[in-house]
Design a protein around this motif. Structure first.
Motif, PDB file in Angstrom:
ATOM      1  N   VAL A  13      40.084  50.203  35.322  1.00 16.67           N
ATOM      2  CA  VAL A  13      40.915  49.498  36.300  1.00 16.67           C
ATOM      3  C   VAL A  13      40.061  48.412  36.966  1.00 16.67           C
ATOM      4  O   VAL A  13      38.968  48.699  37.455  1.00 16.67           O
ATOM      5  CB  VAL A  13      41.450  50.477  37.357  1.00 16.67           C
ATOM      6  CG1 VAL A  13      42.272  49.737  38.390  1.00 16.67           C
ATOM      7  CG2 VAL A  13      42.281  51.556  36.695  1.00 16.67           C
ATOM      8  N   PRO A  14      40.549  47.176  36.978  1.00 14.94           N
ATOM      9  CA  PRO A  14      39.752  46.087  37.561  1.00 14.94           C
ATOM     10  C   PRO A  14      39.465  46.342  39.044  1.00 14.94           C
ATOM     11  O   PRO A  14      40.251  46.981  39.739  1.00 14.94           O
ATOM     12  CB  PRO A  14      40.645  44.851  37.400  1.00 14.94           C
ATOM     13  CG  PRO A  14      41.682  45.227  36.419  1.00 14.94           C
ATOM     14  CD  PRO A  14      41.828  46.710  36.445  1.00 14.94           C
ATOM     15  N   THR A  15      38.358  45.797  39.500  1.00 16.42           N
ATOM     16  CA  THR A  15      37.923  46.035  40.879  1.00 16.42           C
ATOM     17  C   THR A  15      38.984  45.637  41.900  1.00 16.42           C
ATOM     18  O   THR A  15      39.261  46.386  42.835  1.00 16.42           O
ATOM     19  CB  THR A  15      36.641  45.236  41.160  1.00 16.42           C
ATOM     20  OG1 THR A  15      35.758  45.463  40.068  1.00 16.42           O
ATOM     21  CG2 THR A  15      35.997  45.660  42.451  1.00 16.42           C
TER      22      THR A  15
ATOM     23  N   LYS B   7      54.407  51.843  32.578  1.00 12.29           N
ATOM     24  CA  LYS B   7      54.131  51.266  31.266  1.00 12.29           C
ATOM     25  C   LYS B   7      52.752  50.605  31.240  1.00 12.29           C
ATOM     26  O   LYS B   7      51.977  50.801  30.338  1.00 12.29           O
ATOM     27  CB  LYS B   7      55.213  50.238  30.910  1.00 12.29           C
ATOM     28  CG  LYS B   7      56.440  50.892  30.298  1.00 12.29           C
ATOM     29  CD  LYS B   7      57.544  49.869  30.086  1.00 12.29           C
ATOM     30  CE  LYS B   7      58.205  49.544  31.416  1.00 12.29           C
ATOM     31  NZ  LYS B   7      59.197  48.518  31.404  1.00 12.29           N
ATOM     32  N   GLU B   8      52.538  49.838  32.261  1.00 12.29           N
ATOM     33  CA  GLU B   8      51.256  49.127  32.306  1.00 12.29           C
ATOM     34  C   GLU B   8      50.468  49.617  33.502  1.00 12.29           C
ATOM     35  O   GLU B   8      50.750  49.247  34.629  1.00 12.29           O
ATOM     36  CB  GLU B   8      51.501  47.617  32.424  1.00 12.29           C
ATOM     37  CG  GLU B   8      52.143  46.991  31.204  1.00 12.29           C
ATOM     38  CD  GLU B   8      51.204  46.980  30.005  1.00 12.29           C
ATOM     39  OE1 GLU B   8      49.969  47.040  30.205  1.00 12.29           O
ATOM     40  OE2 GLU B   8      51.722  46.940  28.871  1.00 12.29           O
ATOM     41  N   ARG B   9      49.480  50.440  33.271  1.00 17.56           N
ATOM     42  CA  ARG B   9      48.681  50.922  34.388  1.00 17.56           C
ATOM     43  C   ARG B   9      47.918  49.771  35.036  1.00 17.56           C
ATOM     44  O   ARG B   9      47.785  49.695  36.246  1.00 17.56           O
ATOM     45  CB  ARG B   9      47.712  52.002  33.882  1.00 17.56           C
ATOM     46  CG  ARG B   9      46.658  52.442  34.874  1.00 17.56           C
ATOM     47  CD  ARG B   9      47.293  53.310  35.958  1.00 17.56           C
ATOM     48  NE  ARG B   9      46.317  53.780  36.942  1.00 17.56           N
ATOM     49  CZ  ARG B   9      46.032  53.138  38.067  1.00 17.56           C
ATOM     50  NH1 ARG B   9      46.602  52.000  38.343  1.00 17.56           N
ATOM     51  NH2 ARG B   9      45.166  53.651  38.929  1.00 17.56           N
ATOM     52  N   ILE B  10      47.435  48.885  34.199  1.00 19.90           N
ATOM     53  CA  ILE B  10      46.625  47.784  34.717  1.00 19.90           C
ATOM     54  C   ILE B  10      47.506  46.558  34.897  1.00 19.90           C
ATOM     55  O   ILE B  10      47.981  45.988  33.929  1.00 19.90           O
ATOM     56  CB  ILE B  10      45.505  47.405  33.705  1.00 19.90           C
ATOM     57  CG1 ILE B  10      44.761  48.639  33.221  1.00 19.90           C
ATOM     58  CG2 ILE B  10      44.574  46.362  34.299  1.00 19.90           C
ATOM     59  CD1 ILE B  10      43.843  49.256  34.218  1.00 19.90           C
ATOM     60  N   TRP B  11      47.775  46.187  36.137  1.00 25.40           N
ATOM     61  CA  TRP B  11      48.575  44.975  36.340  1.00 25.40           C
ATOM     62  C   TRP B  11      47.709  43.805  36.794  1.00 25.40           C
ATOM     63  O   TRP B  11      48.143  42.666  36.827  1.00 25.40           O
ATOM     64  CB  TRP B  11      49.715  45.215  37.325  1.00 25.40           C
ATOM     65  CG  TRP B  11      49.352  46.066  38.522  1.00 25.40           C
ATOM     66  CD1 TRP B  11      49.582  47.399  38.651  1.00 25.40           C
ATOM     67  CD2 TRP B  11      48.684  45.662  39.710  1.00 25.40           C
ATOM     68  NE1 TRP B  11      49.101  47.850  39.852  1.00 25.40           N
ATOM     69  CE2 TRP B  11      48.548  46.805  40.526  1.00 25.40           C
ATOM     70  CE3 TRP B  11      48.175  44.443  40.169  1.00 25.40           C
ATOM     71  CZ2 TRP B  11      47.914  46.762  41.772  1.00 25.40           C
ATOM     72  CZ3 TRP B  11      47.554  44.397  41.413  1.00 25.40           C
ATOM     73  CH2 TRP B  11      47.427  45.550  42.201  1.00 25.40           C
TER      74      TRP B  11
ATOM     75  N   GLU C 269      53.111  41.395  39.898  1.00 22.58           N
ATOM     76  CA  GLU C 269      52.600  42.351  40.881  1.00 22.58           C
ATOM     77  C   GLU C 269      51.344  41.813  41.536  1.00 22.58           C
ATOM     78  O   GLU C 269      51.142  41.937  42.745  1.00 22.58           O
ATOM     79  CB  GLU C 269      52.268  43.681  40.191  1.00 22.58           C
ATOM     80  CG  GLU C 269      53.481  44.470  39.778  1.00 22.58           C
ATOM     81  CD  GLU C 269      54.130  45.195  40.947  1.00 22.58           C
ATOM     82  OE1 GLU C 269      53.591  45.152  42.053  1.00 22.58           O
ATOM     83  OE2 GLU C 269      55.201  45.790  40.724  1.00 22.58           O
ATOM     84  N   LYS C 270      50.504  41.229  40.721  1.00 25.73           N
ATOM     85  CA  LYS C 270      49.219  40.746  41.217  1.00 25.73           C
ATOM     86  C   LYS C 270      49.412  39.727  42.332  1.00 25.73           C
ATOM     87  O   LYS C 270      48.806  39.824  43.396  1.00 25.73           O
ATOM     88  CB  LYS C 270      48.455  40.115  40.042  1.00 25.73           C
ATOM     89  CG  LYS C 270      47.179  39.423  40.421  1.00 25.73           C
ATOM     90  CD  LYS C 270      46.246  39.327  39.241  1.00 25.73           C
ATOM     91  CE  LYS C 270      46.345  38.014  38.522  1.00 25.73           C
ATOM     92  NZ  LYS C 270      45.349  37.921  37.441  1.00 25.73           N
ATOM     93  N   VAL C 271      50.317  38.769  42.098  1.00 26.04           N
ATOM     94  CA  VAL C 271      50.521  37.685  43.066  1.00 26.04           C
ATOM     95  C   VAL C 271      51.157  38.234  44.352  1.00 26.04           C
ATOM     96  O   VAL C 271      50.690  37.958  45.453  1.00 26.04           O
ATOM     97  CB  VAL C 271      51.400  36.578  42.448  1.00 26.04           C
ATOM     98  CG1 VAL C 271      51.812  35.571  43.505  1.00 26.04           C
ATOM     99  CG2 VAL C 271      50.649  35.896  41.329  1.00 26.04           C
ATOM    100  N   TYR C 533      56.299  50.060  39.637  1.00 26.15           N
ATOM    101  CA  TYR C 533      55.762  48.713  39.663  1.00 26.15           C
ATOM    102  C   TYR C 533      55.846  48.137  38.271  1.00 26.15           C
ATOM    103  O   TYR C 533      56.126  48.830  37.301  1.00 26.15           O
ATOM    104  CB  TYR C 533      54.342  48.696  40.210  1.00 26.15           C
ATOM    105  CG  TYR C 533      53.337  49.491  39.431  1.00 26.15           C
ATOM    106  CD1 TYR C 533      52.998  50.770  39.822  1.00 26.15           C
ATOM    107  CD2 TYR C 533      52.734  48.954  38.306  1.00 26.15           C
ATOM    108  CE1 TYR C 533      52.077  51.502  39.121  1.00 26.15           C
ATOM    109  CE2 TYR C 533      51.800  49.678  37.597  1.00 26.15           C
ATOM    110  CZ  TYR C 533      51.482  50.960  37.999  1.00 26.15           C
ATOM    111  OH  TYR C 533      50.572  51.672  37.300  1.00 26.15           O
ATOM    112  N   GLY C 534      55.615  46.874  38.188  1.00 25.30           N
ATOM    113  CA  GLY C 534      55.734  46.199  36.906  1.00 25.30           C
ATOM    114  C   GLY C 534      56.211  44.794  37.158  1.00 25.30           C
ATOM    115  O   GLY C 534      57.010  44.550  38.052  1.00 25.30           O
ATOM    116  N   SER C 535      55.679  43.860  36.390  1.00 24.03           N
ATOM    117  CA  SER C 535      56.004  42.467  36.625  1.00 24.03           C
ATOM    118  C   SER C 535      57.143  42.035  35.723  1.00 24.03           C
ATOM    119  O   SER C 535      57.341  42.583  34.652  1.00 24.03           O
ATOM    120  CB  SER C 535      54.776  41.597  36.370  1.00 24.03           C
ATOM    121  OG  SER C 535      53.692  42.122  37.097  1.00 24.03           O
TER     122      SER C 535
END
Lengths: 53, 191, 573
Positions: A13-15, B7-11, C269-271, C533-535
């Motif tokens: 997992v990214p920081t 689905k996507e653990r890493i977002w 999600e990131k944004v 969550y999810g984009s």
């Protein structure tokens, strides 16, 4: 919440994602930053106002 | 409902859409510009509030204002002295329940060192209709330089709540245009 | 850290029901707490709203309803009831919903949560009692050396302690959800927004304690002096930050509503999360907006704080301003509304008050509250409007057209989903957000107009009829105050309908049973969209691009117009 769950995939997992998932780290930042920049700095400004001549 | 594993653990590593990216760029640069413009105005602008201030006992400040008023008083209006300080002089303004004291007569285009404080509650110095608004505190003497750029009769109202008589708290500043007055006088004399 | 260390031993097994519309597992204890807080919120909205109407009608020179003493009393009560009590009660409900319900988790220590609720009720009543007694007409800000009755401060302190308990319950519930693995990976975006609100709330309440406890002791005669400038600095760390809790909470409600009604997922999600992160870091610095015309504070302090650290928190809001309508457009296009640039918007569920409330809140918060806030919070521009009616004009744009309208919209989701009652008088409910929104927008804009013309805030008589030295505002200012009064009547009408519909629904609404079709239906994928969550991913958003372009151009123009005004002022330095 500070401990990280093992990730199902092999991907790490990214920081930044770990920071945003860490509620109590966010709580610490959200309280500390305004306390230092706004309150402490502001109070220092006010206490350094000189006495009238 | 079952808890579906996402689905996507890493977002965090997902790419950002182009429209979002552009908007973030625009908004960031605009923010940077607005931030820079406040700093820039300190160098190019003529309207920057001075931070100069002193702690002072309200009674001491009151004495200072009274001495100032006595020294330069030219007449009286509704029981309030009208004070005409010389160019560049220190000018004292006092806020109290419920008046701005004294009435001032200033010169257009001339700079004055304004001292502003109160002796009871907080008050709000609001010069109208110019719309310059500055907070005034008991115990703090705020000093800034003010240069009127127009002549006429201006009101000072209070825009910080100061009790039941708040709406009766006013003051006045006359701004005279000396040069214009001289020109007019000459015109009259020539005629 | 385990759940046990945070909340003590786990009690008996919690009781759950499953929501037939969203598939969410709802802890019954959490549900009851949400109901209680929502009902309390509406009661205080009613009190504060009536006081607000009387204030606006007094400010309308042709009506001039109340005598001065009552006007200042009503204004103090209006501020406390709507700005604090209505909003914070509703926010506590939002926190419980976003933690327990969205994470399918039991709520931590419900008994302790009830203690918090009772403290908040007692505090709110005590402050109202002090205000109504008439010796605490010190305005919501209660600047010393003016002094209120001790109960005024004590009530606020009790209320804040209760709210802090609510935040602790929220964080503890998050810990339990993690421990008991009721969700996996990251929390949903709406919960993340609620975390943002709760973090800001902790800072807010701590600042409030730092300043209100000494002030209370001072009112009891135990402390001799409170420095007015120091008070104002610390008080606004609470006063302005409460409004930042609102922003985080209502932005969360925007995402929530878009997800439930349209199945909208965030574009990225990131944004969206980073935008909330900017709030957490910098939004609270804007407390400095209230100290730009004060002596003794250095410009570097003013600029860093008033700009929320180089406008990074404004960047956060501007990002939400894109991603919320963007997510709606993306979802609507997926729902089949793909024609042209704006079919997605035209065919949006405008007849559903949850949607219209949410979308009006989004638009008006951005255009009215947001832009004016940045202008008002610019170091030098502030002198043009400091303490004029522009200030309440601005914050009615944020707190009323933004937060209150979003919360009203959210209520139309809470009623069927949490109270499990069908909304009575749906036709009236449909109309409500428009009526209230237009009224509130009018209040906001006309007060800003009056402020631009120099009308002071918190002022009983702009004719200055009793003043020894006469002064008169321009005719334009009187017109603005009249229009403000008319807008207030519209908003009050909208507010009254809201209260009637809510109370009527809670008491007499048809109980929702299995298989019932909602009058205002949800999206079939709403439950999944909101709790995961999810984009959304790659999509074209021509409509949203046009909307934000209009917004940006208005923003820039208005910003520079004010600099032009400033440059024409008398010179000072």
């Amino acid at each position: 919440m500070s401990t990280l769950e093992p990730v199902p995939s092999s991907e790490r997992v990214p920081t930044m994602q770990r920071i945003l998932d860490n509620t109590f780290l966010l709580l610490f930042l959200g309280v500390t930053i305004p306390t230092v920049l706004y309150i402490l700095w502001g109070v220092m400004e006010l206490v350094s106002i000189p006495l009238a001549k | 409902m079952a808890v579906f594993p996402p689905k996507e653990r890493i977002w965090w590593n997902e790419p950002i859409e182009r429209v979002e990216l552009i908007w973030i760029g625009v908004a960031f640069l605009w923010g940077l510009f607005m931030f820079g413009f406040m700093i820039t105005w300190h160098f190019i602008g003529q309207q920057n509030l001075n931070k100069e201030a002193y702690r002072i006992a309200p009674s001491v400040y009151e004495t200072k204002v009274e001495e100032f008023a006595k020294k330069y008083q030219v007449r009286e209006e509704q029981g309030v002295p009208v004070v005409k300080p010389p160019a560049g002089a220190d000018v004292y303004i006092l806020g109290r329940l419920w008046q701005w004291w004294p009435v001032l007569e200033l010169e257009k285009g001339t700079s004055y060192r304004i001292h502003l404080s109160t002796i009871d509650w907080m008050h709000g110095f609001s010069l109208q209709p110019v719309n310059i608004n500055i907070s005034a505190y008991p115990g703090y003497e705020h000093v800034f330089t003010l240069t009127p750029t127009e002549s006429g009769e201006f009101g000072i109202v209070c825009n910080e709540f100061c009790g039941i008589g708040h709406h009766t708290m006013t003051g006045k500043i006359y701004v005279k245009d000396q040069k214009q007055a001289e020109v007019n006088q000459r015109l009259v004399a020539e005629r | 850290m385990t759940a046990e260390t945070v909340i003590g031993a786990v009690g008996k097994q919690a009781e759950f029901r499953t929501c037939q519309y969203t598939g969410l597992k709802v802890d019954v204890a959490a549900q009851t707490l949400i109901k209680a807080n929502a009902v309390a919120a509406v009661v205080f909205l009613l009190i504060g709203g009536l006081l607000g109407l009387s204030v606006a009608l007094t400010r309308w020179p042709a009506v001039h309803l109340l005598p001065a003493e009552w006007f200042y009393l009503a204004l103090t009560g209006h501020g406390a009831n709507v700005l604090l009590f209505w909003i914070i009660f509703f926010e506590i409900a939002v926190l419980y919903f976003a933690s327990a319900v969205l994470l399918n988790c039991r709520i931590a220590a419900p008994k302790f949560a009830w203690l918090g609720f009772i403290l908040m009720i007692v505090g709110a009543l005590l402050t109202n009692y002090a205000v109504l007694q008439g010796d605490s007409s010190v305005m919501f800000t209660s600047y010393p050396p003016m002094q209120a009755a001790p109960n005024f401060y004590l009530g606020l302190i009790l209320f804040a302690v209760g709210a802090l308990i609510g935040c602790v319950i929220f964080f503890a519930t998050l810990v339990i959800a993690k421990e008991e693995r009721t969700y996996e990976g990251s929390v949903p975006l709406v919960t993340f927004g609620a975390i943002t609100a709760a973090i800001i709330a902790v800072f807010t309440i701590a600042s409030g304690a730092v300043i209100l406890i000494p002030t209370w002791l001072w009112s009891l005669g135990l402390i001799s002096n409170i420095d007015p400038l120091m008070y104002k600095l610390v008080w606004w760390a609470m006063g302005h930050s409460t409004q930042q809790i609102n922003v985080s909470a209502h932005v969360s409600i925007w995402y929530l509503t878009a997800a439930l009604l349209l199945g909208a997922k965030p574009l990225s999600e990131k944004v969206s999360r980073t935008a909330f992160f900017m709030y957490i870091l910098f939004l609270q610095l804007a407390s400095a907006h209230h100290l730009l015309a004060e002596p003794g504070l250095d410009s570097s302090w003013k600029i860093v704080n008033t700009s929320y650290m180089m406008y990074l928190a404004v960047l956060g809001s501007m990002v939400h301003g894109l991603t919320v309508p963007g997510a709606i457009e993306a979802a609507q296009r997926k729902n089949g509304y793909t024609k042209g640039v704006f079919e997605w918007l035209r065919k949006a569920p405008w007849g559903n008050p949850a949607f219209s409330g949410m979308f009006l809140s989004l638009v008006m918060f951005g255009f009215i509250g947001g832009i004016s806030g940045v202008v008002l919070g610019t170091e030098q521009l502030n002198v043009l409007m400091h303490n004029t009616l522009y200030v309440p004009g601005h914050f009615h744009g944020t707190v009323v057209t933004g937060t209150t309208l979003a919360f009203m919209g959210g209520t139309y989701l809470v009623l069927p989903l949490i109270f499990q009652r069908e909304i009575i008088w749906p036709k009236l409910a449909k109309l409500q957000p428009y009526l209230f929104g237009i009224g509130a927008a009018g209040i906001s804009l006309f007060m800003m107009g009056a402020g631009t013309l120099g009308v002071p805030r918190r002022h009983w008589d702009i004719t200055f009829s009793d003043a020894p030295i006469a002064f008169a505002h321009s005719a334009g200012a009187f017109l603005m105050m009249g229009l403000n009064g008319i807008s207030a009547i519209l908003a009050a009408l909208g507010g009254a309908i809201y209260v009637i519909v809510v109370v009527g629904t809670v008491l007499f609404g048809k109980k929702i049973v299995g298989g019932h079709k909602l009058t205002f239906p949800l999206h079939s994928g709403g439950g999944a969209a909101v709790s995961h969550y999810g984009s959304e991913g790659a999509v074209k958003l021509p409509g949203t691009i046009i909307l934000i372009t209009i917004f940006f151009v208005s923003f820039v123009l208005y910003y520079f117009i004010n600099w032009k005004y400033l440059s024409e002022l008398w010179l000072f330095h």
